[in-house]
Write an enzyme that holds these catalytic residues in place. Structure first.
Site, PDB file in Angstrom:
ATOM      1  CD  GLU A 176      54.118   2.442  73.780  1.00  0.00           C
ATOM      2  OE1 GLU A 176      53.732   1.582  73.233  1.00  0.00           O
ATOM      3  OE2 GLU A 176      53.500   3.488  74.742  1.00  0.00           O
ATOM      4  CB  SER A 188      49.929  -4.652  70.163  1.00  0.00           C
ATOM      5  OG  SER A 188      49.186  -3.625  70.014  1.00  0.00           O
ATOM      6  CB  SER A 239      43.653   0.668  75.575  1.00  0.00           C
ATOM      7  OG  SER A 239      44.431   1.770  75.295  1.00  0.00           O
ATOM      8  CD  GLN A 299      51.866  -0.517  77.128  1.00  0.00           C
ATOM      9  OE1 GLN A 299      52.978  -0.822  76.821  1.00  0.00           O
ATOM     10  NE2 GLN A 299      51.311   0.417  76.849  1.00  0.00           N
TER      11      GLN A 299
END
Length: 375
Positions: free
Chosen positions: A240, A157, A125, A122
């Site tokens: 999520e 991550s 950020s 993903q």
């Protein structure tokens, strides 16, 4: 709502428990080599998929079983109780694709996402746009039938093992910041993508920084319409959390039992302060559990997840960090001298829980808006 299993759910739970008992990889939590651990996660994903336990609440037309979110919660609870490897996180990414994607995108990406053949990360950020995600500065400029992406993502991550990335980038700098963001589905093997693992305080490289240098992305890989990225991101983040938290609670209870045993072995249960801390840890876990089942009940009744997920995020961070802190208090120097091991790493891992996924301060602001408090 009656939170007890229906006869159908009870039968599913019993079958699942037997299957997990036979199929959980022995010694999976003792694997230290990162590459071996990544291979084990992929293998576990495929094993679950082949047994029909991945994407159970997905629509049937996209490879799911069309079951309620309760079945995902049962899976997470039983997996947590039996100390199974982490379950694959496909639900929230899949939700974004089958909600906003074209039919071609659904056919291309959903089957391999569900099966684990293709791994995703993903790209949200950035160094100066974490909790304030709308301030992101990665750009995607239209050039014919491609977008050209430049920028940097942070805290990605699993980025070093991912095949594809769901990426947010700014496509229109002239409109308010929430409205100028678009979402893209990008292969991590494209020229110009550089992944650098980040070693965190626990000693693990579970997250990465990713650099995007003149990366060309076909227009056909934009998810949704131009400027719809913020809405897609909020859908992704909303899904999520939820049933997966049930698994965290099971893991939390196991850890709490271990902490209590360590206190007993050291003769600390007669200390009023220790007993008080253990009682508070139990209460924190129960409060989180009740909040999760309330959200699950809303999901099962057809309500879409909303900003109330911020409450669960705060409760989760408080519970996990407090419990790990208590473990270190009880262990004292034993963790450092080698009498016990692994707890210091768990403690360090717990520290960023109140930051990633939206910092505690941001979650409190969201809750304040829910309550109608003044800005």
């Amino acid at each position: 709502m009656d939170y007890r299993d229906t006869p159908e759910e009870a039968a599913f739970r019993a079958t699942l428990r037997g299957w997990l008992t036979e199929n959980i990889p022995a010694g999976w939590d003792k694997v230290e080599d990162p590459e071996a651990a990544a291979r084990l996660r992929r293998s576990w994903h495929r094993t679950l998929y082949q047994a029909g336990y991945v994407g159970m609440s997905w629509p049937v037309e996209y490879g799911g079983r069309g079951l309620s979110a309760t079945y995902d919660a049962i899976l997470n609870e039983e997996a947590g109780n039996l100390n199974a490897p982490p379950l694959p996180s496909v639900g929230y990414l899949g939700r974004a694709i089958f909600t906003y994607g074209s039919e071609e995108q659904k056919q291309q990406f959903l089957p391999s996402l569900l099966s684990g053949e293709v791994q995703w990360c993903q790209g949200f950020s950035e160094p100066e746009a974490g909790s304030d995600l709308a301030s992101l500065r990665t750009t995607a400029k239209l050039d014919g039938d491609h977008y050209v992406v430049n920028g940097q993502k942070m805290w990605t991550s699993g980025g070093q093992y991912a095949d594809w990335c769901m990426l947010l980038a700014r496509t229109d700098p002239e409109v308010p910041k929430h409205k100028g963001i678009s979402c893209f589905l990008v292969s991590m093997s494209e020229p110009g993508v550089t992944v650098r693992p980040i070693v965190i305080a626990s000693g693990e490289a579970e997250t990465c920084e990713v650099f995007w240098d003149e990366v060309r992305v076909p227009v056909a890989q934009r998810l949704g319409e131009p400027g719809e990225g913020w809405r897609i991101a909020m859908t992704t983040v909303a899904y999520e959390r939820g049933p997966a938290d049930i698994g965290f609670i099971a893991t939390y209870r196991r850890t709490l039992a271990k902490v209590e045993r360590m206190a007993a072995e050291r003769g600390l249960l007669d200390r009023p302060e220790t007993r008080k801390q253990l009682a508070r840890a139990y209460v924190r876990g129960e409060v989180l559990r009740l909040n999760c089942v309330e959200q699950l009940a809303a999901r099962v009744s057809g309500q879409q997840p909303g900003p109330e997920g911020s409450v669960a995020k705060l409760l989760w961070a408080d519970a996990e960090q407090s419990l790990q802190h208590l473990a270190m208090d009880i262990l004292g120097a034993d963790e450092l001298t080698g009498v016990e091991s692994g707890w210091l790493s768990s403690y360090f891992t717990s520290r960023p829980v109140s930051v990633y996924g939206g910092s505690a301060q941001i979650q409190k602001n969201i809750i304040a808006r829910m309550l109608g408090l003044p800005r």
